[in-house]
Motif scaffolding. Structure first.
Motif, PDB file in Angstrom:
ATOM      1  N   HIS A 250       0.807  -1.217   0.000  1.00 29.85           N
ATOM      2  CA  HIS A 250       0.000   0.000   0.000  1.00 29.85           C
ATOM      3  C   HIS A 250       0.844   1.273   0.000  1.00 29.85           C
ATOM      4  O   HIS A 250       0.301   2.367  -0.199  1.00 29.85           O
ATOM      5  N   GLN A 251       2.139   1.133   0.225  1.00 27.97           N
ATOM      6  CA  GLN A 251       3.018   2.294   0.142  1.00 27.97           C
ATOM      7  C   GLN A 251       3.680   2.406  -1.226  1.00 27.97           C
ATOM      8  O   GLN A 251       4.411   3.361  -1.494  1.00 27.97           O
ATOM      9  N   MET A 252       3.434   1.450  -2.087  1.00 30.06           N
ATOM     10  CA  MET A 252       4.018   1.450  -3.428  1.00 30.06           C
ATOM     11  C   MET A 252       3.138   2.219  -4.404  1.00 30.06           C
ATOM     12  O   MET A 252       1.930   2.370  -4.200  1.00 30.06           O
ATOM     13  N   ASP A 253       3.749   2.673  -5.491  1.00 32.52           N
ATOM     14  CA  ASP A 253       2.963   3.289  -6.556  1.00 32.52           C
ATOM     15  C   ASP A 253       2.060   2.234  -7.183  1.00 32.52           C
ATOM     16  O   ASP A 253       2.422   1.045  -7.234  1.00 32.52           O
ATOM     17  N   PRO A 254       0.882   2.625  -7.673  1.00 34.94           N
ATOM     18  CA  PRO A 254      -0.006   1.654  -8.318  1.00 34.94           C
ATOM     19  C   PRO A 254       0.679   0.967  -9.492  1.00 34.94           C
ATOM     20  O   PRO A 254       1.513   1.560 -10.182  1.00 34.94           O
ATOM     21  N   TRP A 255       0.294  -0.280  -9.729  1.00 33.98           N
ATOM     22  CA  TRP A 255       0.866  -1.024 -10.847  1.00 33.98           C
ATOM     23  C   TRP A 255       0.475  -0.406 -12.185  1.00 33.98           C
ATOM     24  O   TRP A 255       1.260  -0.434 -13.138  1.00 33.98           O
TER      25      TRP A 255
END
Length: 461
Positions: A250-255
């Motif tokens: 949830h801390q990553m950029d969206p795929w």
């Protein structure tokens, strides 16, 4: 994922005169191998330990046509509403609602998880005997949120969520930011851990001390090595390396953004850490909701589990563990699960159905739901009201909202994204297969890209 009606008092739960014994809302797990809420419906009965005593969906209705009622789209008075869900605990909310609204009946129909999404798609898409209200899981919200639910803008629904945890409100919005549905809870995840094991193998006395030693994901490697050494390889810090991948997402950029695929470079570090845990045997290699995983909550073989509060109520047997549990923060604020309720756009009883959404979003119900099921609220005000007083005996009197609230508030608010949802499942599979096969990060991402090209041909690279 309501279980059969055992005696909740026997395991520290609660009973309620308004409906069946409450169980926590088992949200989408999304572990490697695409474990989801729907898969939990199949697997929960097979899980060991405490979960084994709680089999799946005690009652499932057959699909029926919408009941007739006097509340049309322009009416808000009385009538019968048909509601569809995949989770039996929804009956608890419906029962409370009908007590407060005796002129409105809700026919809550529960269906097995694996078929539920497909039947929603077929029935709502064809508008053939549809329900007035229906639930969708965060696992697939983005696929249908623009199409089937009523746009709630004209109902003044923004007032329902103005005090909501931001990420919870965001998931109920369509691609244009319009509110389409609400949920009655949030699902922030922390590390549920055995205090006695943390003391024995790590010398840690308090949740605050454990939180201070879990500020980055590499700390899992450090602590995992300590536990493995002190426990002679028979006790592990975590059940499965996949929790690292899952909790970081949830801390990553969206795929996918605007149909363009991207890989957040931070995934490389997460995969490196997860691989170290896997290769060094720092995890117990217990897949979530497998029988050994369920047993590990109660047999002192795993120190901590990275799940929301509903997982504690589902899996911990207080007779086996007593009040030996604590709650610590993890390195990344994250959530697990999400069950949203919508008004069907073609229902002839839309205004009547909207009353149920108002109820779910209200403080009275969310306070009650917290006490009965240990589901965290969606309203920030309910967090605030209970912050210092909600101290479950299972956690030795720890005020766990002090931990869950800041986690919930730190989760980035993002609307449902159908492409990213699909890629997430493919990524879980690529990681799981890659770890077992000893693949590099580059090979895992190559496998993911191939799967995306095959299954999501409209996504651009």
């Amino acid at each position: 994922m309501q279980r059969h009606q055992d005696n909740p008092a026997a395991h520290g739960g609660r009973t309620d005169q308004d409906g069946p014994a409450a169980r926590p809302d088992l949200g989408t797990a999304g572990r490697s191998g695409a474990l989801s809420r729907r898969r939990l419906l199949r697997m929960g009965a097979a899980a060991g330990g405490f979960t084994a005593a709680v089999p799946l969906l005690g009652a499932c209705a057959e699909f029926t046509s919408s009941s007739s009622g006097s509340g049309g789209s322009g009416s808000s008075g009385s009538g019968t509403l048909v509601a569809w869900t995949y989770f039996d605990q929804a009956k608890l909310a419906a029962g409370r609602f009908m007590k407060s609204n005796p002129d409105i009946k809700i026919d809550m129909q529960v269906f097995p998880g694996d078929n539920y999404e497909t039947k929603l798609q077929l029935v709502l898409g064809a508008n053939q005997n549809p329900p007035d209200l229906f639930d969708m899981d965060a696992d697939y919200l983005g696929k249908y949120i623009d199409d089937f639910p009523e746009d709630l803008t004209s109902y003044g629904a923004e007032n329902l969520v103005k005090d909501y945890v931001p990420y919870v409100s965001a998931l109920g919005r369509d691609s244009r930011g319009r509110l389409r549905g609400v949920t009655d809870n949030s699902s922030p995840a922390g590390f549920l851990y055995r205090r006695s094991l943390a003391k024995k193998y790590l010398g840690i006395d308090t949740p605050e001390q454990l939180s201070a030693q879990l500020t980055q994901w590499s700390d899992v490697v450090t602590l995992g090595r300590e536990v493995k050494k002190a426990g002679g390889g028979k006790v592990h810090l975590i059940a499965d390396y996949a929790i690292i991948v899952q909790d970081a997402r949830h801390q990553m950029d969206p795929w996918v953004t605007d149909k363009k695929f991207t890989v957040d470079p931070r995934w490389n570090q997460i995969l490196d850490i997860a691989r170290t845990v896997y290769d060094e045997g720092l995890d117990a290699k217990l897949e979530a909701f497998s029988a050994p995983w369920g047993a590990a909550w109660n047999n002192a073989s795993v120190v901590m589990f990275g799940w929301p509060s509903w997982a504690a109520s589902s899996n911990i047997d207080p007779h086996a563990t007593g009040d030996d549990w604590g709650l610590a923060k993890g390195p990344s604020p994250e959530y697990e699960g999400g069950r949203y309720t919508f008004v069907y756009k073609n229902s002839p009883r839309k205004k009547l159905a909207y009353k149920y959404l108002e109820f779910l979003a209200g403080a009275e119900w969310q306070n009650y739901n917290l006490q009965q099921t240990q589901n965290m609220p969606g309203l920030k005000s309910v967090f605030e009201q209970n912050r210092s007083t909600y101290k479950p005996a299972l956690f030795g009197g720890q005020p766990i909202l002090d931990v869950y609230e800041p986690i919930a508030l730190a989760i980035p608010p993002r609307p449902a994204n159908p492409d990213s949802e699909s890629v997430e499942a493919l990524f879980n599979t690529a990681v799981s297969d890659g770890m077992r096969a000893g693949r590099t990060n580059a090979q895992i991402f190559d496998s993911l890209k191939a799967a995306v090209r095959s299954q999501l041909p409209d996504v651009k690279f």
